[in-house]
Design an enzyme around this catalytic site. Structure first.
Site, PDB file in Angstrom:
ATOM      1  N   GLU A  62      -2.503   0.809  21.076  1.00 46.42           N
ATOM      2  CA  GLU A  62      -3.933   1.094  20.967  1.00 46.42           C
ATOM      3  C   GLU A  62      -4.763  -0.161  21.241  1.00 46.42           C
ATOM      4  O   GLU A  62      -5.805  -0.101  21.901  1.00 46.42           O
ATOM      5  CB  GLU A  62      -4.252   1.624  19.570  1.00 46.42           C
ATOM      6  CG  GLU A  62      -3.613   2.958  19.245  1.00 46.42           C
ATOM      7  CD  GLU A  62      -2.212   2.813  18.645  1.00 46.42           C
ATOM      8  OE1 GLU A  62      -1.703   3.792  18.096  1.00 46.42           O
ATOM      9  OE2 GLU A  62      -1.645   1.711  18.732  1.00 46.42           O
ATOM     10  N   PRO A 278      13.848  -3.606  22.226  1.00 40.90           N
ATOM     11  CA  PRO A 278      13.522  -2.693  21.117  1.00 40.90           C
ATOM     12  C   PRO A 278      12.024  -2.654  20.866  1.00 40.90           C
ATOM     13  O   PRO A 278      11.343  -3.680  20.943  1.00 40.90           O
ATOM     14  CB  PRO A 278      14.287  -3.276  19.926  1.00 40.90           C
ATOM     15  CG  PRO A 278      14.563  -4.688  20.289  1.00 40.90           C
ATOM     16  CD  PRO A 278      14.653  -4.750  21.777  1.00 40.90           C
ATOM     17  N   ARG A 279      11.517  -1.456  20.579  1.00 37.80           N
ATOM     18  CA  ARG A 279      10.089  -1.300  20.314  1.00 37.80           C
ATOM     19  C   ARG A 279       9.636  -2.213  19.178  1.00 37.80           C
ATOM     20  O   ARG A 279       8.537  -2.775  19.219  1.00 37.80           O
ATOM     21  CB  ARG A 279       9.806   0.175  19.963  1.00 37.80           C
ATOM     22  CG  ARG A 279       8.376   0.474  19.556  1.00 37.80           C
ATOM     23  CD  ARG A 279       7.420   0.301  20.690  1.00 37.80           C
ATOM     24  NE  ARG A 279       6.071   0.702  20.327  1.00 37.80           N
ATOM     25  CZ  ARG A 279       5.007   0.488  21.080  1.00 37.80           C
ATOM     26  NH1 ARG A 279       5.138  -0.129  22.235  1.00 37.80           N
ATOM     27  NH2 ARG A 279       3.815   0.890  20.692  1.00 37.80           N
ATOM     28  N   GLY A 320       5.528  -9.029  23.299  1.00 40.03           N
ATOM     29  CA  GLY A 320       4.590  -9.284  24.386  1.00 40.03           C
ATOM     30  C   GLY A 320       5.213  -9.716  25.694  1.00 40.03           C
ATOM     31  O   GLY A 320       4.502 -10.221  26.565  1.00 40.03           O
ATOM     32  N   GLU A 321       6.519  -9.509  25.876  1.00 37.83           N
ATOM     33  CA  GLU A 321       7.167  -9.933  27.117  1.00 37.83           C
ATOM     34  C   GLU A 321       7.687  -8.759  27.938  1.00 37.83           C
ATOM     35  O   GLU A 321       8.453  -8.960  28.881  1.00 37.83           O
ATOM     36  CB  GLU A 321       8.307 -10.900  26.818  1.00 37.83           C
ATOM     37  CG  GLU A 321       7.846 -12.247  26.316  1.00 37.83           C
ATOM     38  CD  GLU A 321       8.950 -13.292  26.374  1.00 37.83           C
ATOM     39  OE1 GLU A 321       8.700 -14.361  26.940  1.00 37.83           O
ATOM     40  OE2 GLU A 321      10.058 -13.027  25.872  1.00 37.83           O
ATOM     41  N   ASN A 345       4.494   4.442  26.766  1.00 36.09           N
ATOM     42  CA  ASN A 345       3.596   4.557  27.912  1.00 36.09           C
ATOM     43  C   ASN A 345       4.321   4.283  29.231  1.00 36.09           C
ATOM     44  O   ASN A 345       4.661   3.133  29.524  1.00 36.09           O
ATOM     45  CB  ASN A 345       2.443   3.567  27.738  1.00 36.09           C
ATOM     46  CG  ASN A 345       1.378   3.716  28.806  1.00 36.09           C
ATOM     47  OD1 ASN A 345       1.475   4.569  29.674  1.00 36.09           O
ATOM     48  ND2 ASN A 345       0.360   2.880  28.731  1.00 36.09           N
ATOM     49  N   PRO A 346       4.520   5.308  30.091  1.00 36.75           N
ATOM     50  CA  PRO A 346       5.227   5.077  31.347  1.00 36.75           C
ATOM     51  C   PRO A 346       4.371   4.384  32.400  1.00 36.75           C
ATOM     52  O   PRO A 346       4.890   3.858  33.386  1.00 36.75           O
ATOM     53  CB  PRO A 346       5.602   6.492  31.804  1.00 36.75           C
ATOM     54  CG  PRO A 346       4.517   7.359  31.239  1.00 36.75           C
ATOM     55  CD  PRO A 346       4.156   6.729  29.917  1.00 36.75           C
ATOM     56  N   LEU A 347       3.047   4.373  32.211  1.00 33.40           N
ATOM     57  CA  LEU A 347       2.171   3.755  33.203  1.00 33.40           C
ATOM     58  C   LEU A 347       2.328   2.235  33.219  1.00 33.40           C
ATOM     59  O   LEU A 347       2.007   1.594  34.223  1.00 33.40           O
ATOM     60  CB  LEU A 347       0.716   4.140  32.936  1.00 33.40           C
ATOM     61  CG  LEU A 347       0.408   5.628  33.089  1.00 33.40           C
ATOM     62  CD1 LEU A 347      -1.015   5.927  32.664  1.00 33.40           C
ATOM     63  CD2 LEU A 347       0.636   6.091  34.525  1.00 33.40           C
ATOM     64  N   GLU A 348       2.815   1.653  32.127  1.00 29.10           N
ATOM     65  CA  GLU A 348       3.063   0.213  32.127  1.00 29.10           C
ATOM     66  C   GLU A 348       4.121  -0.143  33.163  1.00 29.10           C
ATOM     67  O   GLU A 348       3.986  -1.132  33.892  1.00 29.10           O
ATOM     68  CB  GLU A 348       3.498  -0.236  30.734  1.00 29.10           C
ATOM     69  CG  GLU A 348       2.412  -0.108  29.680  1.00 29.10           C
ATOM     70  CD  GLU A 348       2.874  -0.467  28.284  1.00 29.10           C
ATOM     71  OE1 GLU A 348       2.017  -0.759  27.440  1.00 29.10           O
ATOM     72  OE2 GLU A 348       4.101  -0.445  28.043  1.00 29.10           O
TER      73      GLU A 348
END
Length: 443
Positions: A62, A278-279, A320-321, A345-348
């Site tokens: 978000e 990992p998330r 953040g990598e 998010n697949p758009l990343e």
């Protein structure tokens, strides 16, 4: 006030004396910053002079989707200050890395144009202290943060509020429908509701957000994930021509399938490197241990490990990598989709030209997934190690197919560049007392 809302208010008041213990426990687990626990009780206000807009983004996804809106707000009103709250430490850290330095530098009053605080816990006394200390001129919540006491306090102060990039998953919709009056009361407190998709708009309308509109998904308008150039060059030098399978933003259970797929591929692809991101980075040690138990040579990025020739599994358990590894991968599984989480998010991945594999559970991103599949920019895979290995091999074996998928995915991700500016204009209208009306500008 409805009975469930009244019960929540009473429960949170009764629980308040126990919350210092709860916060201290979270701090010991790294879920809170000890020096900033007072913010969770509504403290830490340092209101600047002039107009102040408050935006809340729960966590990393978000927060990053809101960045272009924050930039547009500051660009449109040079005198505006922003208060940004997050619910998680990872969300705060993501903002700290990604906010442009020009916007975080002090303004004429000596205070930063953007201030960050953690959102107070939803206790009446805490949210009152927060709102009375900061006195924002308007506010916006991103996606689905509906805290009853907070929204009721904002409404009592006549604070104009917006819900942007609003989403309601089918599971949440079914749960919320059991409390129709309560949810309708919460949604009725927003002067502007912008759904991220037509499906989300339809669910919001049924729940009581009578003026909900759909202008598009902010996550479709986000800039590409960043990558440190020096780190990227170093990793490219280490990897050379090695094939790379990336399992990105994975949840428990997905690493098991990715590692099993690697074991199936290894005889024919001895140089294959599987990268697991990992998330939640704090799971890195457990993921690495799981790989080691399978007899795989593993290295962890957070421990200083590197993907040398002898390493077959690289656990990128840093924050953040992800943009770094999307740029290196020959094919990427977007996590949260092999298990019933709903997908990340697949758009990343699409913005960075990475061929995409998706599991069967993608309800968090229904519309972009549908567009990616229709354009040939992504492929579905069953939640089975054999099926995953088959799809990974098909991608790695066919460079022409990979390039075609990457180009199709990038084209899908290009749209809606004007959306952050449109949202910023509507949010500034809240401060000026104007209420957005009608359909999406331009269509």
């Amino acid at each position: 006030m409805t009975l469930p809302a009244l019960a929540w208010q009473l429960l949170t008041r009764l629980a308040a004396p126990l919350l210092p213990w709860h916060l201290a426990r979270r701090a010991r687990r790294g879920k809170e910053i000890p020096a900033r626990l007072e913010e969770r009780r509504g403290g830490g206000a340092q209101r600047p002079e002039g107009r102040l807009f408050w935006l809340h983004a729960a966590s990393v996804g978000e927060a990053l989707s809101a960045l272009p809106v924050l930039e547009a707000l500051l660009a449109r009103d040079p005198a505006l200050h922003l208060l940004v709250t997050t619910g998680t430490v990872t969300g705060a850290e993501s903002l700290a890395r990604r906010l442009p330095q020009a916007f975080t530098a002090p303004g004429p009053d000596g205070l930063p144009r953007i201030a960050h605080r953690f959102l107070p816990l939803d206790v009446p006394a805490f949210v009152a202290r927060f709102l009375d200390g900061w006195r924002p001129d308007a506010g916006a919540l991103v996606e689905s943060e509906l805290w009853p006491n907070l929204l009721r306090a904002a409404r009592a102060r006549n604070l104009p509020m917006a819900l942007v990039n609003a989403r309601v998953s089918p599971r949440s919709f079914a749960r919320w429908r059991r409390l129709p009056r309560t949810v309708a009361e919460l949604l009725g407190g927003f002067r502007l509701v912008l759904a991220r998709s037509e499906a989300d708009r339809a669910r919001l309308l049924q729940l009581g957000a009578s003026s909900a509109q759909c202008w598009g998904d902010l996550k479709a308008a986000a800039p590409p994930l960043p990558a440190d150039p020096a780190a990227l060059e170093r990793l490219r030098g280490l990897l050379g021509d090695r094939p790379v399978f990336l399992a990105a933003s994975t949840h428990p259970g997905e690493e098991t399938l990715a590692l099993a797929a690697h074991a199936l591929l290894a005889p024919a692809w001895p140089e294959l490197l599987t990268v697991l991101v990992p998330r939640h980075p704090d799971r890195g040690a457990a993921v690495a241990e799981q790989a080691a138990k399978l007899g795989l040579t593993v290295a962890r990025r957070s421990a200083g490990g590197a993907p040398g020739d002898e390493v077959s599994v690289y656990v990128a358990d840093t924050l953040g990598e992800l943009g770094l590894f999307y740029r290196l991968a020959g094919v990427a599984l977007v996590g949260g989709s092999l298990v019933p989480h709903g997908g990340q998010n697949p758009l990343e991945a699409a913005r960075l030209g990475c061929p995409i594999l998706l599991g069967p559970h993608t309800f968090n991103f229904e519309e972009p997934v549908a567009r990616l599949l229709a354009a040939g920019g992504a492929r579905l895979v069953a939640a089975e190690a054999g099926a995953l290995a088959e799809q990974v091999e098909a991608m790695l074996s066919d460079a022409a197919r990979r390039h075609a998928m990457a180009a199709a995915a990038a084209q899908v991700a290009e749209g809606q560049a004007s959306l952050p500016g449109m949202v910023a204009a509507a949010l500034l209208d809240l401060i000026d007392g104007e209420r957005a009306q009608g359909d999406c500008p331009g269509g």
